[in-house]
Motif scaffolding. Structure first.
Motif, PDB file in Angstrom:
ATOM      1  N   PHE A  68       5.792  11.161  -2.219  1.00  0.00           N
ATOM      2  CA  PHE A  68       5.812   9.697  -2.131  1.00  0.00           C
ATOM      3  C   PHE A  68       5.656   9.235  -0.688  1.00  0.00           C
ATOM      4  O   PHE A  68       4.803   8.393  -0.378  1.00  0.00           O
ATOM      5  N   ALA A 104       0.840  -1.206   0.000  1.00  0.00           N
ATOM      6  CA  ALA A 104       0.000   0.000   0.000  1.00  0.00           C
ATOM      7  C   ALA A 104       0.870   1.250   0.000  1.00  0.00           C
ATOM      8  O   ALA A 104       0.587   2.226  -0.711  1.00  0.00           O
ATOM      9  N   PHE A 105       1.952   1.203   0.790  1.00  0.00           N
ATOM     10  CA  PHE A 105       2.845   2.364   0.894  1.00  0.00           C
ATOM     11  C   PHE A 105       3.478   2.690  -0.464  1.00  0.00           C
ATOM     12  O   PHE A 105       3.438   3.835  -0.922  1.00  0.00           O
ATOM     13  N   VAL A 106       4.030   1.655  -1.108  1.00  0.00           N
ATOM     14  CA  VAL A 106       4.746   1.879  -2.376  1.00  0.00           C
ATOM     15  C   VAL A 106       3.784   2.342  -3.472  1.00  0.00           C
ATOM     16  O   VAL A 106       4.034   3.353  -4.150  1.00  0.00           O
ATOM     17  N   GLY A 110       0.596   3.550  -3.208  1.00  0.00           N
ATOM     18  CA  GLY A 110      -0.014   4.836  -2.861  1.00  0.00           C
ATOM     19  C   GLY A 110       0.983   5.971  -3.018  1.00  0.00           C
ATOM     20  O   GLY A 110       0.662   7.033  -3.555  1.00  0.00           O
ATOM     21  N   GLY A 111       2.214   5.731  -2.554  1.00  0.00           N
ATOM     22  CA  GLY A 111       3.254   6.749  -2.672  1.00  0.00           C
ATOM     23  C   GLY A 111       3.555   7.080  -4.120  1.00  0.00           C
ATOM     24  O   GLY A 111       3.706   8.248  -4.485  1.00  0.00           O
ATOM     25  N   LEU A 112       3.633   6.038  -4.966  1.00  0.00           N
ATOM     26  CA  LEU A 112       3.935   6.260  -6.384  1.00  0.00           C
ATOM     27  C   LEU A 112       2.827   7.055  -7.072  1.00  0.00           C
ATOM     28  O   LEU A 112       3.109   7.944  -7.885  1.00  0.00           O
ATOM     29  N   PRO A 155      -6.078   6.980  -2.617  1.00  0.00           N
ATOM     30  CA  PRO A 155      -5.921   8.150  -3.496  1.00  0.00           C
ATOM     31  C   PRO A 155      -7.208   8.447  -4.274  1.00  0.00           C
ATOM     32  O   PRO A 155      -8.091   7.588  -4.361  1.00  0.00           O
ATOM     33  N   CYS A 195       0.896   9.246  -5.699  1.00  0.00           N
ATOM     34  CA  CYS A 195       1.024  10.634  -5.244  1.00  0.00           C
ATOM     35  C   CYS A 195       2.233  11.319  -5.882  1.00  0.00           C
ATOM     36  O   CYS A 195       2.158  12.482  -6.289  1.00  0.00           O
ATOM     37  N   ALA A 196       3.358  10.583  -5.978  1.00  0.00           N
ATOM     38  CA  ALA A 196       4.547  11.158  -6.609  1.00  0.00           C
ATOM     39  C   ALA A 196       4.267  11.469  -8.076  1.00  0.00           C
ATOM     40  O   ALA A 196       4.685  12.512  -8.601  1.00  0.00           O
ATOM     41  N   GLY A 206       2.235   7.727   0.644  1.00  0.00           N
ATOM     42  CA  GLY A 206       2.338   6.320   1.024  1.00  0.00           C
ATOM     43  C   GLY A 206       1.896   6.089   2.456  1.00  0.00           C
ATOM     44  O   GLY A 206       1.178   5.134   2.758  1.00  0.00           O
ATOM     45  N   CYS A 238      -1.817   6.055   2.890  1.00  0.00           N
ATOM     46  CA  CYS A 238      -2.372   4.790   2.408  1.00  0.00           C
ATOM     47  C   CYS A 238      -2.135   3.660   3.408  1.00  0.00           C
ATOM     48  O   CYS A 238      -2.977   2.773   3.568  1.00  0.00           O
ATOM     49  N   VAL A 239      -0.988   3.690   4.092  1.00  0.00           N
ATOM     50  CA  VAL A 239      -0.696   2.668   5.105  1.00  0.00           C
ATOM     51  C   VAL A 239      -1.712   2.754   6.244  1.00  0.00           C
ATOM     52  O   VAL A 239      -2.195   1.730   6.742  1.00  0.00           O
ATOM     53  N   GLY A 265      -3.486   1.128  -1.014  1.00  0.00           N
ATOM     54  CA  GLY A 265      -2.579   1.944  -1.822  1.00  0.00           C
ATOM     55  C   GLY A 265      -3.237   2.467  -3.085  1.00  0.00           C
ATOM     56  O   GLY A 265      -2.912   3.552  -3.566  1.00  0.00           O
ATOM     57  N   GLY A 280       1.340  12.225  -9.236  1.00  0.00           N
ATOM     58  CA  GLY A 280       0.521  13.436  -9.164  1.00  0.00           C
ATOM     59  C   GLY A 280       1.384  14.687  -9.026  1.00  0.00           C
ATOM     60  O   GLY A 280       1.106  15.719  -9.634  1.00  0.00           O
ATOM     61  N   VAL A 292      -3.621  14.368  -3.148  1.00  0.00           N
ATOM     62  CA  VAL A 292      -4.142  13.261  -3.957  1.00  0.00           C
ATOM     63  C   VAL A 292      -4.922  12.226  -3.133  1.00  0.00           C
ATOM     64  O   VAL A 292      -5.969  11.762  -3.570  1.00  0.00           O
ATOM     65  N   PRO A 293      -4.461  11.830  -1.919  1.00  0.00           N
ATOM     66  CA  PRO A 293      -5.288  10.912  -1.118  1.00  0.00           C
ATOM     67  C   PRO A 293      -6.617  11.559  -0.718  1.00  0.00           C
ATOM     68  O   PRO A 293      -6.724  12.794  -0.706  1.00  0.00           O
TER      69      PRO A 293
END
Lengths: 146, 117
Positions: B7, A28-30, A32-34, A91, A36-37, B11, B14-15, A87, A39, B61-62
Motif C-alpha cells: 500500500f 492518488a496515494f490512497v 494507488g496504494g489500495l 498502476p 497495489c495492496a 501509493g 502514484c504520488v 492513483g 494486488g 503493479v505500478p
C-alpha cells in the motif's frame, strides 16, 4: 475587513494550487496504494493455490488487467480516474484502461483504424520506449555483465 | 505487513505521478512512458528488484514494475540464449501482459458501446 475582488482572486490563486496538489496527491496515494495492496492480496491467494512467485505475478497482472478492462467497459474506470488521477493511471490497471478505453471509443471508426490502431495510442509509445530501453539494458548486460 | 508495504510503496509511486501531472505540463502518456523507461533502467541496475523484494505488488503493479519486468526478461534471456536475447528478452517478458490487454480490449470493443456525450 475590506478586500477587493481582484485582491481576493489573487489570494485564492495563491492558496489553492498547493491545497489542490495536496488533495490530489492524497487521493492518488490512497487509490494507488489500495490497488497495489489488492494486488498483494491476489498474489498471496495465487501462491496459496500453488503458483510460484513468477506465475503468481503474472496471474496478478492478468487479474488486474481483466478487472480494469471490465470497469472501463462499464464506464466506471473513468469515474475512478476523475477522482484518483495518477492513483488509477500509474498502476497496470491504468495501462489496461488506456488500451480498452480508446478501443471502445473509436469502434465507430471501424475495426482497423478505429479499434486496431487507437488501442495503441498510449500503449504503443509505452511498449516502443520500454522495449527499446530493455535493449539498451541488454547490450550493457551482455558486454559488461550484471 | 507485506500488504501495508504494498500500500505505502504503491501509493508513493502514484504520488510521484500525480506531482508530475500537477506540477509539469507532461501529458499522462509521457508520464507512463517515463515511468516504464525509469523502471527498465532501475531494473537494469538492480535497484528495482530490491524494492520489489519488500514492497511486492506495491512495486510490481505500478508501471515501473512493468519496465522492471522487461529488464529482468532481457537479462534472463541473455543468460539462456546469448546475444539474441537482447532482441527477444523484452518483448517476451511483456508478452503475457500486452497480449491479455490486447485480447480483452478487443473483446470489450465488441461488447460495450461508447458512452454517448
Amino acid at each position: 475587513m475590506d478586500i477587493s475582488k481582484s485582491h481576493y482572486k489573487k489570494m485564492v490563486e495563491k492558496a489553492s494550487p498547493n491545497s489542490r496538489l495536496g488533495a490530489n496527491c492524497a487521493k492518488a496515494f490512497v487509490v494507488g496504494g489500495l490497488i497495489c495492496a489488492f494486488g498483494q492480496v491476489l498474489n498471496s491467494l495465487y501462491m496459496f493455490w500453488g503458483a510460484n512467485a513468477d506465475q503468481a505475478g503474472t496471474y496478478v497482472a492478468m487479474s488486474l488487467i481483466f478487472l480494469a478492462v471490465l470497469l472501463t467497459g462499464l464506464g466506471k474506470y473513468d469515474d475512478l480516474a476523475t477522482f484518483a488521477g495518477a492513483g488509477s493511471g500509474v498502476p497496470i490497471t491504468g495501462f489496461a484502461n488506456a488500451m480498452a478505453a480508446p478501443a471502445i471509443e473509436f469502434k465507430k471508426e471501424g475495426y482497423i483504424f478505429g479499434v486496431g490502431a487507437k488501442m495503441f495510442i498510449i500503449a504503443g509509445p509505452v511498449i516502443v520506449y520500454g522495449t527499446l530501453a530493455s535493449m539498451v539494458v541488454g547490450v550493457f548486460y551482455f558486454f559488461f555483465g550484471g | 505487513m507485506q500488504y501495508l508495504w504494498a500500500f505505502l510503496v504503491g501509493g508513493a509511486i502514484c504520488v510521484i505521478g500525480q506531482i508530475l501531472i500537477d506540477k509539469t505540463k507532461l501529458t499522462s502518456a509521457r508520464i507512463l512512458v517515463l515511468f516504464v523507461v525509469a523502471g527498465v533502467i532501475l531494473g537494469g541496475i538492480g535497484l528495482y528488484p530490491r524494492l520489489a523484494e519488500f514492497a511486492g505488488a506495491g512495486a510490481t503493479v505500478p508501471l515501473p514494475g512493468f519496465g522492471n519486468l522487461l529488464a529482468k526478461g532481457v537479462k534472463q534471456e541473455i543468460d539462456q540464449v546469448g546475444a539474441i536475447g537482447i532482441l527477444t528478452g523484452g518483448l517476451k517478458a511483456s508478452a503475457a501482459g500486452v497480449m491479455a490487454a490486447v485480447a480483452l480490449s478487443f473483446l470489450a470493443s465488441l461488447i460495450f458501446e461508447p458512452k454517448s456525450k
